[in-house]
Design a protein around this motif. Sequence first.
Motif, PDB file in Angstrom:
ATOM      1  N   ILE A  21       1.939   1.291  -4.885  1.00  8.16           N
ATOM      2  CA  ILE A  21       2.732   1.911  -3.876  1.00  8.16           C
ATOM      3  C   ILE A  21       2.114   3.157  -3.119  1.00  8.16           C
ATOM      4  O   ILE A  21       2.242   3.252  -1.730  1.00  8.16           O
ATOM      5  CB  ILE A  21       4.227   2.709  -4.885  1.00  8.16           C
ATOM      6  CG1 ILE A  21       4.859   1.498  -5.405  1.00  8.16           C
ATOM      7  CG2 ILE A  21       4.838   3.455  -3.345  1.00  8.16           C
ATOM      8  CD1 ILE A  21       6.157   2.174  -6.317  1.00  8.16           C
ATOM      9  N   GLY A  22       1.226   3.874  -3.594  1.00  8.84           N
ATOM     10  CA  GLY A  22       0.602   4.793  -3.102  1.00  8.84           C
ATOM     11  C   GLY A  22      -0.337   4.136  -1.953  1.00  8.84           C
ATOM     12  O   GLY A  22      -0.445   4.786  -0.871  1.00  8.84           O
ATOM     13  N   ARG A  23      -0.977   3.174  -2.470  1.00  9.43           N
ATOM     14  CA  ARG A  23      -1.781   2.466  -1.409  1.00  9.43           C
ATOM     15  C   ARG A  23      -1.038   1.851  -0.299  1.00  9.43           C
ATOM     16  O   ARG A  23      -1.593   1.715   0.884  1.00  9.43           O
ATOM     17  CB  ARG A  23      -2.741   1.292  -2.001  1.00  9.43           C
ATOM     18  CG  ARG A  23      -3.750   2.155  -2.972  1.00  9.43           C
ATOM     19  CD  ARG A  23      -4.751   1.265  -3.803  1.00  9.43           C
ATOM     20  NE  ARG A  23      -5.669   1.749  -4.600  1.00  9.43           N
ATOM     21  CZ  ARG A  23      -6.554   0.911  -5.320  1.00  9.43           C
ATOM     22  NH1 ARG A  23      -6.454  -0.458  -5.136  1.00  9.43           N
ATOM     23  NH2 ARG A  23      -7.433   1.690  -5.928  1.00  9.43           N
ATOM     24  N   LEU A  24       0.031   1.122  -0.534  1.00  6.16           N
ATOM     25  CA  LEU A  24       1.051   0.649   0.477  1.00  6.16           C
ATOM     26  C   LEU A  24       1.328   1.775   1.452  1.00  6.16           C
ATOM     27  O   LEU A  24       1.440   1.587   2.734  1.00  6.16           O
ATOM     28  CB  LEU A  24       2.343   0.207  -0.111  1.00  6.16           C
ATOM     29  CG  LEU A  24       2.012  -1.184  -0.895  1.00  6.16           C
ATOM     30  CD1 LEU A  24       3.223  -1.894  -1.615  1.00  6.16           C
ATOM     31  CD2 LEU A  24       1.338  -2.531  -0.306  1.00  6.16           C
ATOM     32  N   ALA A  98      12.917  -0.681   4.420  1.00  2.00           N
ATOM     33  CA  ALA A  98      13.174  -1.645   3.202  1.00  2.00           C
ATOM     34  C   ALA A  98      13.646  -2.947   3.261  1.00  2.00           C
ATOM     35  O   ALA A  98      13.359  -3.996   2.759  1.00  2.00           O
ATOM     36  CB  ALA A  98      14.470  -0.605   2.418  1.00  2.00           C
ATOM     37  N   MET A  99      14.499  -3.015   4.536  1.00  2.00           N
ATOM     38  CA  MET A  99      15.114  -4.606   4.656  1.00  2.00           C
ATOM     39  C   MET A  99      13.846  -5.340   5.167  1.00  2.00           C
ATOM     40  O   MET A  99      13.692  -6.679   4.691  1.00  2.00           O
ATOM     41  CB  MET A  99      15.849  -4.401   5.900  1.00  2.00           C
ATOM     42  CG  MET A  99      16.292  -5.829   6.262  1.00  2.00           C
ATOM     43  SD  MET A  99      17.517  -5.603   7.541  1.00  2.00           S
ATOM     44  CE  MET A  99      16.476  -4.995   8.948  1.00  2.00           C
ATOM     45  N   ALA A 120       9.598  -1.708  -0.890  1.00  2.00           N
ATOM     46  CA  ALA A 120      10.713  -1.004  -0.164  1.00  2.00           C
ATOM     47  C   ALA A 120      10.655   0.383  -0.510  1.00  2.00           C
ATOM     48  O   ALA A 120      10.636   1.418   0.054  1.00  2.00           O
ATOM     49  CB  ALA A 120      12.029  -1.692  -0.767  1.00  2.00           C
ATOM     50  N   VAL A 121       9.984   0.764  -1.790  1.00  2.00           N
ATOM     51  CA  VAL A 121       9.852   2.216  -2.221  1.00  2.00           C
ATOM     52  C   VAL A 121       8.876   2.686  -1.459  1.00  2.00           C
ATOM     53  O   VAL A 121       8.765   3.935  -1.146  1.00  2.00           O
ATOM     54  CB  VAL A 121       9.676   2.203  -3.768  1.00  2.00           C
ATOM     55  CG1 VAL A 121       9.221   3.703  -4.388  1.00  2.00           C
ATOM     56  CG2 VAL A 121      10.793   1.573  -4.686  1.00  2.00           C
ATOM     57  N   ALA A 122       7.657   1.975  -1.116  1.00  2.00           N
ATOM     58  CA  ALA A 122       6.715   2.357  -0.321  1.00  2.00           C
ATOM     59  C   ALA A 122       7.186   2.776   0.910  1.00  2.00           C
ATOM     60  O   ALA A 122       6.697   3.713   1.382  1.00  2.00           O
ATOM     61  CB  ALA A 122       5.421   1.514  -0.271  1.00  2.00           C
TER      62      ALA A 122
END
Length: 276
Positions: A21-24, A98-99, A120-122
């Motif tokens: 997620i951090g990389r995204l 997110a969508m 979506a969290v990223a």
Amino acid sequence: MRVDLTRRGGVLEIWAYRELIGRLVQRELGARYKRSVLGWLWSMLNPAATLAIYALVFGVLLRFDPPRAGNGRFDNFALYLFCALVMWNAFYGVITGAMNALLDLGSLLGKVYFPPEAPAVAALCTVLFQTSIEASILMLILISLANVSWTFLLWPVLAVLLAIFALGIGLVLSVWNVRYRDVGYLTTIALQFLFYVTPIVYPLSLIPERAIGLPVRDIIRLNPLSQFTETSRELLYGLDWPGMFRLGLMALISLMVGVGGWLVFKASARDIAEEL
């Protein structure tokens, strides 16, 4: 042991993939202003330009007088607008981010496993980073004008509640957007309508109590986003405490929408890789 833990789903799975997620997030932030002369300055110039346009149109051309600030020393439409606009920008960013996140990165699900809600969290983290910049600028301006109180400390809590609320909606829309591409277009139209039926460029008191036989003001007040924008103004501009009942109700609604949207997403996203 770690493999079993990450396959359980939920918060534990998201936490286990925090590095991804951090990389995204880094990828999105790096690509956002790539090959731009001004680079990261656009993170401040974009909201400033939007604020200037709305301040000109609704503060000068279609003028109305904003209420007095909490310190009783000034009234400033641009700051009054900014206190609500920063919440709208966060809501809009989380919803659209997110969508589209699953549609943009979901094709990787067929090649390597990761939680389908990770994109979506990223996107949420990216928006929160931008929101923190906008809110910091706003607070610094208000502090320089001696319009400051302990209510500033409650604003980050409000932002988190808004993020949970918006993410729940965005997760559901992300699944629908994969199956029906019309959802993206309909969402854009719905967000444009929602912007103008939310007290952002105008105060709630400007809305008539009744119109076309309907209690219009009460309807707009019941809009959850109206509660977020009005509460943001109370905390930052009016330096007022919104009350425990109101905050508790907003927290309950945010958690219900956030958890409900996540559950719908988990149930619908099991075979989403095939549809992508």
